[in-house]
Design a protein around this motif. Structure first.
Motif, PDB file in Angstrom:
ATOM      1  N   PRO A  95       0.674  -1.386  -0.030  1.00 44.57           N
ATOM      2  CA  PRO A  95      -0.304  -0.323   0.215  1.00 44.57           C
ATOM      3  C   PRO A  95       1.032   1.214  -0.215  1.00 44.57           C
ATOM      4  O   PRO A  95       0.714   1.400  -0.688  1.00 44.57           O
ATOM      5  N   VAL A  96       1.986   0.928   0.895  1.00 48.77           N
ATOM      6  CA  VAL A  96       2.940   2.762   0.855  1.00 48.77           C
ATOM      7  C   VAL A  96       3.713   3.101  -0.742  1.00 48.77           C
ATOM      8  O   VAL A  96       3.970   4.280  -1.351  1.00 48.77           O
ATOM      9  N   THR A  97       3.380   1.717  -1.283  1.00 38.14           N
ATOM     10  CA  THR A  97       3.872   2.334  -2.904  1.00 38.14           C
ATOM     11  C   THR A  97       2.577   2.677  -3.626  1.00 38.14           C
ATOM     12  O   THR A  97       2.663   3.483  -4.724  1.00 38.14           O
ATOM     13  N   THR A  98       1.895   1.668  -3.591  1.00 36.29           N
ATOM     14  CA  THR A  98       0.811   2.018  -4.492  1.00 36.29           C
ATOM     15  C   THR A  98      -0.530   3.460  -4.708  1.00 36.29           C
ATOM     16  O   THR A  98      -0.416   3.900  -5.297  1.00 36.29           O
ATOM     17  N   PHE A  99      -0.072   4.403  -2.716  1.00 36.73           N
ATOM     18  CA  PHE A  99      -0.783   5.186  -2.249  1.00 36.73           C
ATOM     19  C   PHE A  99       0.013   6.520  -2.420  1.00 36.73           C
ATOM     20  O   PHE A  99       0.047   7.382  -2.528  1.00 36.73           O
ATOM     21  N   GLY A 100       1.559   6.090  -2.304  1.00 38.38           N
ATOM     22  CA  GLY A 100       2.274   6.936  -2.907  1.00 38.38           C
ATOM     23  C   GLY A 100       2.277   7.418  -3.768  1.00 38.38           C
ATOM     24  O   GLY A 100       3.340   8.800  -4.108  1.00 38.38           O
ATOM     25  N   GLN A 101       1.748   7.045  -4.607  1.00 35.66           N
ATOM     26  CA  GLN A 101       1.676   7.477  -6.595  1.00 35.66           C
ATOM     27  C   GLN A 101       1.365   9.153  -5.994  1.00 35.66           C
ATOM     28  O   GLN A 101       1.313  10.491  -6.643  1.00 35.66           O
ATOM     29  N   PHE A 102       0.270   9.723  -5.213  1.00 35.77           N
ATOM     30  CA  PHE A 102      -0.470   9.978  -4.809  1.00 35.77           C
ATOM     31  C   PHE A 102      -0.017  11.639  -4.228  1.00 35.77           C
ATOM     32  O   PHE A 102       0.096  12.618  -4.337  1.00 35.77           O
ATOM     33  N   ALA A 103       1.812  10.950  -3.607  1.00 35.35           N
ATOM     34  CA  ALA A 103       2.192  12.211  -3.013  1.00 35.35           C
ATOM     35  C   ALA A 103       1.613  13.421  -2.116  1.00 35.35           C
ATOM     36  O   ALA A 103       1.437  14.718  -1.925  1.00 35.35           O
ATOM     37  N   ASN A 104       0.180  12.414  -0.809  1.00 35.48           N
ATOM     38  CA  ASN A 104      -0.210  13.554  -0.138  1.00 35.48           C
ATOM     39  C   ASN A 104       0.231  13.342   1.099  1.00 35.48           C
ATOM     40  O   ASN A 104      -0.336  11.506   1.627  1.00 35.48           O
ATOM     41  N   ARG A 105       0.433  13.708   2.300  1.00 30.56           N
ATOM     42  CA  ARG A 105       1.413  13.453   3.672  1.00 30.56           C
ATOM     43  C   ARG A 105       0.682  12.473   4.556  1.00 30.56           C
ATOM     44  O   ARG A 105       0.429  11.170   4.278  1.00 30.56           O
ATOM     45  N   GLU A 106      -1.006  13.301   3.983  1.00 30.68           N
ATOM     46  CA  GLU A 106      -1.944  12.726   4.802  1.00 30.68           C
ATOM     47  C   GLU A 106      -2.159  11.588   4.402  1.00 30.68           C
ATOM     48  O   GLU A 106      -2.003   9.610   5.146  1.00 30.68           O
ATOM     49  N   VAL A 107      -2.298  10.834   2.846  1.00 24.67           N
ATOM     50  CA  VAL A 107      -2.522   9.525   2.662  1.00 24.67           C
ATOM     51  C   VAL A 107      -1.242   8.818   2.501  1.00 24.67           C
ATOM     52  O   VAL A 107      -1.648   8.286   3.045  1.00 24.67           O
ATOM     53  N   ASP A 108      -0.266   9.254   2.697  1.00 27.69           N
ATOM     54  CA  ASP A 108       1.435   8.454   2.967  1.00 27.69           C
ATOM     55  C   ASP A 108       0.746   7.747   4.100  1.00 27.69           C
ATOM     56  O   ASP A 108       1.444   6.543   5.157  1.00 27.69           O
ATOM     57  N   ALA A 109       0.468   8.740   5.419  1.00 27.30           N
ATOM     58  CA  ALA A 109       0.339   8.147   7.389  1.00 27.30           C
ATOM     59  C   ALA A 109      -0.309   6.652   7.020  1.00 27.30           C
ATOM     60  O   ALA A 109       0.182   5.841   7.531  1.00 27.30           O
ATOM     61  N   VAL A 110      -1.822   7.038   6.254  1.00 26.20           N
ATOM     62  CA  VAL A 110      -2.865   5.907   6.618  1.00 26.20           C
ATOM     63  C   VAL A 110      -2.158   5.162   5.451  1.00 26.20           C
ATOM     64  O   VAL A 110      -2.484   3.696   6.431  1.00 26.20           O
ATOM     65  N   ALA A 111      -1.865   4.765   4.764  1.00 25.01           N
ATOM     66  CA  ALA A 111      -0.982   3.974   4.133  1.00 25.01           C
ATOM     67  C   ALA A 111       0.219   2.941   4.651  1.00 25.01           C
ATOM     68  O   ALA A 111      -0.027   1.622   4.808  1.00 25.01           O
ATOM     69  N   ALA A 112       0.526   4.201   5.290  1.00 28.04           N
ATOM     70  CA  ALA A 112       1.625   2.741   5.985  1.00 28.04           C
ATOM     71  C   ALA A 112       0.972   1.777   7.760  1.00 28.04           C
ATOM     72  O   ALA A 112       1.233   1.662   7.557  1.00 28.04           O
ATOM     73  N   ASP A 113       0.142   2.699   7.655  1.00 26.20           N
ATOM     74  CA  ASP A 113      -0.845   1.757   8.508  1.00 26.20           C
ATOM     75  C   ASP A 113      -1.230   0.641   8.328  1.00 26.20           C
ATOM     76  O   ASP A 113      -1.517  -0.108   8.809  1.00 26.20           O
ATOM     77  N   LEU A 114      -1.958   1.022   6.601  1.00 26.40           N
ATOM     78  CA  LEU A 114      -2.923  -0.104   6.827  1.00 26.40           C
ATOM     79  C   LEU A 114      -1.230  -0.908   5.847  1.00 26.40           C
ATOM     80  O   LEU A 114      -1.628  -2.447   5.883  1.00 26.40           O
ATOM     81  N   ASP A 115      -0.884  -0.956   5.527  1.00 30.36           N
ATOM     82  CA  ASP A 115       0.637  -1.259   5.083  1.00 30.36           C
ATOM     83  C   ASP A 115       0.508  -2.433   6.545  1.00 30.36           C
ATOM     84  O   ASP A 115       1.957  -3.891   5.973  1.00 30.36           O
ATOM     85  N   ASP A 116       1.320  -1.847   7.438  1.00 29.99           N
ATOM     86  CA  ASP A 116       1.757  -2.585   8.661  1.00 29.99           C
ATOM     87  C   ASP A 116       0.715  -3.464   9.169  1.00 29.99           C
ATOM     88  O   ASP A 116       1.329  -4.858   9.414  1.00 29.99           O
ATOM     89  N   GLN A 117      -0.856  -3.401   9.373  1.00 28.96           N
ATOM     90  CA  GLN A 117      -1.701  -4.278   9.623  1.00 28.96           C
ATOM     91  C   GLN A 117      -1.657  -5.279   8.688  1.00 28.96           C
ATOM     92  O   GLN A 117      -1.762  -6.397   8.717  1.00 28.96           O
ATOM     93  N   LEU A 118      -1.521  -4.881   7.159  1.00 29.12           N
ATOM     94  CA  LEU A 118      -1.413  -6.183   5.927  1.00 29.12           C
ATOM     95  C   LEU A 118      -0.881  -7.102   6.255  1.00 29.12           C
ATOM     96  O   LEU A 118      -0.822  -7.960   6.379  1.00 29.12           O
ATOM     97  N   ARG A 119       0.664  -6.321   6.103  1.00 32.71           N
ATOM     98  CA  ARG A 119       1.812  -7.001   6.566  1.00 32.71           C
ATOM     99  C   ARG A 119       1.545  -8.196   7.818  1.00 32.71           C
ATOM    100  O   ARG A 119       2.393  -9.545   7.716  1.00 32.71           O
ATOM    101  N   GLY A 120       1.134  -7.429   8.707  1.00 39.34           N
ATOM    102  CA  GLY A 120       1.176  -8.323  10.005  1.00 39.34           C
ATOM    103  C   GLY A 120      -0.288  -9.711  10.135  1.00 39.34           C
ATOM    104  O   GLY A 120       0.009 -10.678  10.581  1.00 39.34           O
TER     105      GLY A 120
END
Length: 162
Positions: A130-155
């Protein structure tokens, strides 16, 4: 009226998470830990009951299975016998936390995850981080949520595969 189309190249990190367990054991573990989404929230929203929909969603698991498709069964049409299921995994409130900032992020929410057993019998999850797919939008708020989602999904996937 002329059509305008733009194209942007992005880099996406694709993850393959192998498991020593059987396909059936990994699938059972995932489906036991990541429950199906209760889609009743959509009807509440259609009926204008936004608070009730939000309450329902807040009571659900951090990650849910929105839907699943038996891709292995589909391969029977090609004469192949494979085990593969494609899941849509996420959380509607998490998606809303991103799409309120960049509506185009809705294209990647929920996250598509493949559980498969290849021809050699290797069982694995595959997904795009998620951090790479959502990262394309270059938005700080989206990036923070995507990082949390990335951790949850990986776990969740690592626990099911272990």
């Amino acid at each position: 009226m002329s059509e305008q189309m733009t194209s942007t190249h992005i880099t996406v990190e694709h993850v393959t998470l192998r498991s020593p367990k059987t396909y059936e054991a990994v699938r059972a573990a995932l489906e036991a830990s990541v429950p199906p989404l209760d889609h009743a929230y959509a009807g509440l929203l259609r009926d204008g009951k936004v608070d009730a929909a939000r309450d329902l969603l807040e009571r659900q698991a951090p990650l849910s299975i929105f839907g699943a498709r038996d891709h292995g069964g589909l391969l029977l049409t090609a004469g192949l016998t494979r085990k593969a299921v494609q899941y849509d995994i996420g959380n509607p409130l998490t998606a809303a936390r991103m799409t309120r900032h960049v509506l185009s992020a809705a294209q990647y929410a929920p996250i598509r995850v493949l559980l498969r057993e290849d021809a050699e019998g290797v069982v694995a999850f595959e997904y795009d981080r998620p951090v790479t797919t959502f990262g394309q939008f270059a938005n700080r708020e989206v990036d923070a949520v995507a990082a949390d989602l990335d951790d949850q999904l990986r776990g969740a996937l690592a626990a099911a595969a272990a």
